[in-house]
Design a protein around this motif. Sequence first.
Motif, PDB file in Angstrom:
ATOM      1  N   THR A   1      60.597  26.816  17.978  1.00  0.00           N
ATOM      2  CA  THR A   1      60.508  28.796  17.999  1.00  0.00           C
ATOM      3  C   THR A   1      59.202  28.380  19.304  1.00  0.00           C
ATOM      4  O   THR A   1      58.532  27.974  19.232  1.00  0.00           O
ATOM      5  N   GLU A   2      59.027  29.859  20.503  1.00  0.00           N
ATOM      6  CA  GLU A   2      58.382  30.200  20.784  1.00  0.00           C
ATOM      7  C   GLU A   2      58.115  31.448  21.075  1.00  0.00           C
ATOM      8  O   GLU A   2      57.236  32.511  21.695  1.00  0.00           O
ATOM      9  N   GLU A   3      58.321  32.214  19.502  1.00  0.00           N
ATOM     10  CA  GLU A   3      57.969  33.404  19.424  1.00  0.00           C
ATOM     11  C   GLU A   3      56.598  33.535  19.275  1.00  0.00           C
ATOM     12  O   GLU A   3      55.406  32.342  19.166  1.00  0.00           O
ATOM     13  N   GLU A   4      55.897  35.161  19.252  1.00  0.00           N
ATOM     14  CA  GLU A   4      54.386  34.881  18.712  1.00  0.00           C
ATOM     15  C   GLU A   4      54.150  36.234  17.430  1.00  0.00           C
ATOM     16  O   GLU A   4      55.717  36.934  17.647  1.00  0.00           O
ATOM     17  N   VAL A   5      53.040  35.769  17.445  1.00  0.00           N
ATOM     18  CA  VAL A   5      52.849  35.933  16.180  1.00  0.00           C
ATOM     19  C   VAL A   5      52.282  37.613  15.972  1.00  0.00           C
ATOM     20  O   VAL A   5      50.854  36.618  16.782  1.00  0.00           O
ATOM     21  N   GLU A   6      51.629  37.703  15.151  1.00  0.00           N
ATOM     22  CA  GLU A   6      50.547  38.789  15.051  1.00  0.00           C
ATOM     23  C   GLU A   6      49.202  38.006  13.908  1.00  0.00           C
ATOM     24  O   GLU A   6      49.638  38.005  11.993  1.00  0.00           O
ATOM     25  N   VAL A   7      48.378  37.767  13.663  1.00  0.00           N
ATOM     26  CA  VAL A   7      47.286  37.209  13.075  1.00  0.00           C
ATOM     27  C   VAL A   7      46.197  38.095  12.968  1.00  0.00           C
ATOM     28  O   VAL A   7      45.668  38.532  13.738  1.00  0.00           O
ATOM     29  N   ASP A   8      45.817  38.324  11.085  1.00  0.00           N
ATOM     30  CA  ASP A   8      44.788  39.393  11.640  1.00  0.00           C
ATOM     31  C   ASP A   8      43.812  38.936  10.327  1.00  0.00           C
ATOM     32  O   ASP A   8      43.309  37.922   9.694  1.00  0.00           O
ATOM     33  N   ALA A   9      42.366  39.645  10.348  1.00  0.00           N
ATOM     34  CA  ALA A   9      41.678  38.786   9.312  1.00  0.00           C
ATOM     35  C   ALA A   9      42.099  39.070   7.828  1.00  0.00           C
ATOM     36  O   ALA A   9      41.384  38.425   7.248  1.00  0.00           O
ATOM     37  N   ASN A  10      43.259  39.327   7.654  1.00  0.00           N
ATOM     38  CA  ASN A  10      43.435  39.102   6.067  1.00  0.00           C
ATOM     39  C   ASN A  10      44.966  38.109   5.823  1.00  0.00           C
ATOM     40  O   ASN A  10      45.307  37.718   5.359  1.00  0.00           O
ATOM     41  N   THR A  11      44.945  37.564   7.552  1.00  0.00           N
ATOM     42  CA  THR A  11      45.884  35.939   7.505  1.00  0.00           C
ATOM     43  C   THR A  11      45.444  34.998   6.767  1.00  0.00           C
ATOM     44  O   THR A  11      44.065  34.921   7.006  1.00  0.00           O
ATOM     45  N   GLU A  12      45.820  33.816   6.187  1.00  0.00           N
ATOM     46  CA  GLU A  12      45.917  32.892   5.651  1.00  0.00           C
ATOM     47  C   GLU A  12      46.151  32.186   5.975  1.00  0.00           C
ATOM     48  O   GLU A  12      48.099  32.149   6.028  1.00  0.00           O
ATOM     49  N   SER A  13      45.960  30.593   6.058  1.00  0.00           N
ATOM     50  CA  SER A  13      46.309  29.389   6.761  1.00  0.00           C
ATOM     51  C   SER A  13      46.777  28.484   5.886  1.00  0.00           C
ATOM     52  O   SER A  13      45.954  28.599   4.864  1.00  0.00           O
ATOM     53  N   TYR A  14      47.923  27.524   5.729  1.00  0.00           N
ATOM     54  CA  TYR A  14      48.296  26.380   4.599  1.00  0.00           C
ATOM     55  C   TYR A  14      48.477  25.309   5.159  1.00  0.00           C
ATOM     56  O   TYR A  14      49.006  25.176   6.944  1.00  0.00           O
ATOM     57  N   TYR A  15      48.296  23.863   4.764  1.00  0.00           N
ATOM     58  CA  TYR A  15      48.750  22.656   5.389  1.00  0.00           C
ATOM     59  C   TYR A  15      50.021  22.720   5.558  1.00  0.00           C
ATOM     60  O   TYR A  15      51.062  22.134   6.215  1.00  0.00           O
ATOM     61  N   PHE A  16      50.695  23.363   4.905  1.00  0.00           N
ATOM     62  CA  PHE A  16      52.337  23.575   4.764  1.00  0.00           C
ATOM     63  C   PHE A  16      52.830  24.129   4.206  1.00  0.00           C
ATOM     64  O   PHE A  16      52.498  24.687   2.648  1.00  0.00           O
ATOM     65  N   PRO A  17      54.347  24.867   3.803  1.00  0.00           N
ATOM     66  CA  PRO A  17      54.420  25.968   3.157  1.00  0.00           C
ATOM     67  C   PRO A  17      54.305  25.531   1.534  1.00  0.00           C
ATOM     68  O   PRO A  17      54.902  26.849   0.271  1.00  0.00           O
ATOM     69  N   VAL A  18      54.593  24.614   1.532  1.00  0.00           N
ATOM     70  CA  VAL A  18      54.817  24.149   0.120  1.00  0.00           C
ATOM     71  C   VAL A  18      53.997  22.724   0.022  1.00  0.00           C
ATOM     72  O   VAL A  18      53.212  22.709   0.390  1.00  0.00           O
ATOM     73  N   GLY A  19      52.997  24.016  -1.492  1.00  0.00           N
ATOM     74  CA  GLY A  19      52.123  22.893  -2.025  1.00  0.00           C
ATOM     75  C   GLY A  19      50.908  23.403  -2.055  1.00  0.00           C
ATOM     76  O   GLY A  19      49.808  23.417  -3.014  1.00  0.00           O
ATOM     77  N   GLY A  20      50.944  25.034  -1.992  1.00  0.00           N
ATOM     78  CA  GLY A  20      49.711  25.793  -2.306  1.00  0.00           C
ATOM     79  C   GLY A  20      48.042  25.492  -1.535  1.00  0.00           C
ATOM     80  O   GLY A  20      47.956  26.495  -2.360  1.00  0.00           O
ATOM     81  N   GLU A  21      48.148  24.704  -0.083  1.00  0.00           N
ATOM     82  CA  GLU A  21      46.494  23.971  -0.262  1.00  0.00           C
ATOM     83  C   GLU A  21      46.419  24.988   1.058  1.00  0.00           C
ATOM     84  O   GLU A  21      46.811  25.386   2.228  1.00  0.00           O
ATOM     85  N   ARG A  22      45.477  25.608   0.937  1.00  0.00           N
ATOM     86  CA  ARG A  22      45.418  26.411   1.429  1.00  0.00           C
ATOM     87  C   ARG A  22      44.160  25.816   3.028  1.00  0.00           C
ATOM     88  O   ARG A  22      43.679  25.061   2.411  1.00  0.00           O
TER      89      ARG A  22
END
Length: 394
Positions: free
Chosen positions: A330-351
């Motif tokens: 994709t080439e979409e733009e998304v919005e991230v803010d102070a409440n956004t958390e990121s992960y190594y991968f969607p499965v596995g639960g590793e933040r």
Amino acid sequence: MTRKRRLAILVSAAILLGSVWASEKAEAGSTLSTSVTISEQTELFDRPEEGGTPVGALAAFQSLEVDWTGREDPAQLGNWIRVKTWLGAKWIRDDASVLYGGYAEERKEVTLLNTVALYDGPDPARETGASIGPQQLHVTGTVAYSPKYADTARQFSAGSGTWYRVKTWLGEKWIKDPAILEHVPVWKKSYAMKLTGDETAYPVPYETEGKGEKVAAGVVQVVAFGWEGKGPWSPYWYQIEWKGGTRWITPKHEALKYYRTMDKALEIGTEVYYSDKPYSYATGEDHLLAPGTYQTVEATGEWVRLQSDDGPRWISLRALLDDPQQIVSTEEEVEVDANTESYYFPVGGERLHGKGHYSGEKVRAYETWTASYGTVWYNLASGETEWVQAKPAE
């Protein structure tokens, strides 16, 4: 896991990698420039004919707009180019004094990071034989050039660059495509990286001519990375914490980014392909890992090393998805803010990053995946792997 599904994993990954450097075919033999720069006094003509009488002249070092619009006949004919002037559309000879690209007057200080040759003009044939090494330089003008002919967009990119006019002990001279510290794009990062061999660290990126300092193999903390961006051959530089400050390295050995040690059980419900090293998709019956529960040892990005009865095995977490082809580019733009958390991968639960890492901003994603429970995930185009749950930017 069926053969079809295992093949889908590999094809999906290959498509995503291949799309990064895809290029469009340009019209063969055509100029791709909308402007040209003249580096010497240039005569103007009514028609593109040798032996004609000039109707005027233009002084050196200025940019001219190519007269592409409003006519059916071409703006380039043989060794002639039609340009817009105060006299209207006129023809100039397309010789060595004409560069395809724009000229700009500049008055700025820059930091030169490598040794480059000096030229009497923005022309490879006018090399002086002298050179200048890393130091502060005063720039007085630039020419952003492009190739006169290119068959593909990639050829066009490879043949493009910048000439800088700088003050030297020999007077004003020109340098071609220098590494400029102030122009190296740098992105702030925060993750561990494992160096598998000794590396050399420098105070600034692209400074490879000094002795540098030895960084022993091991785990270092990355705080930023930079990339010159001229093509797949351009090296990545990583800024690391070092001796109470920071240094820059461009690893010569394999480097495991987003590195972490692990010590937990991972259940694999179906057979998957494993590899002997991360980021390497293996195939064949001799690289199949049977279903079961495995102890994790370490990880880099979305790749995890497991301990099996036959020794260590690397697998991609993509292999655990029911349908890896659901991950699409994709080439979409998304919005991230102070409440956004990121992960190594969607499965596995590793933040990767907790709340507070991002501010309110729009960022581009290059992959997206919709989970069976309805949540949409995006892999941010940050040069690494960084999955977030976010909304498309408005």
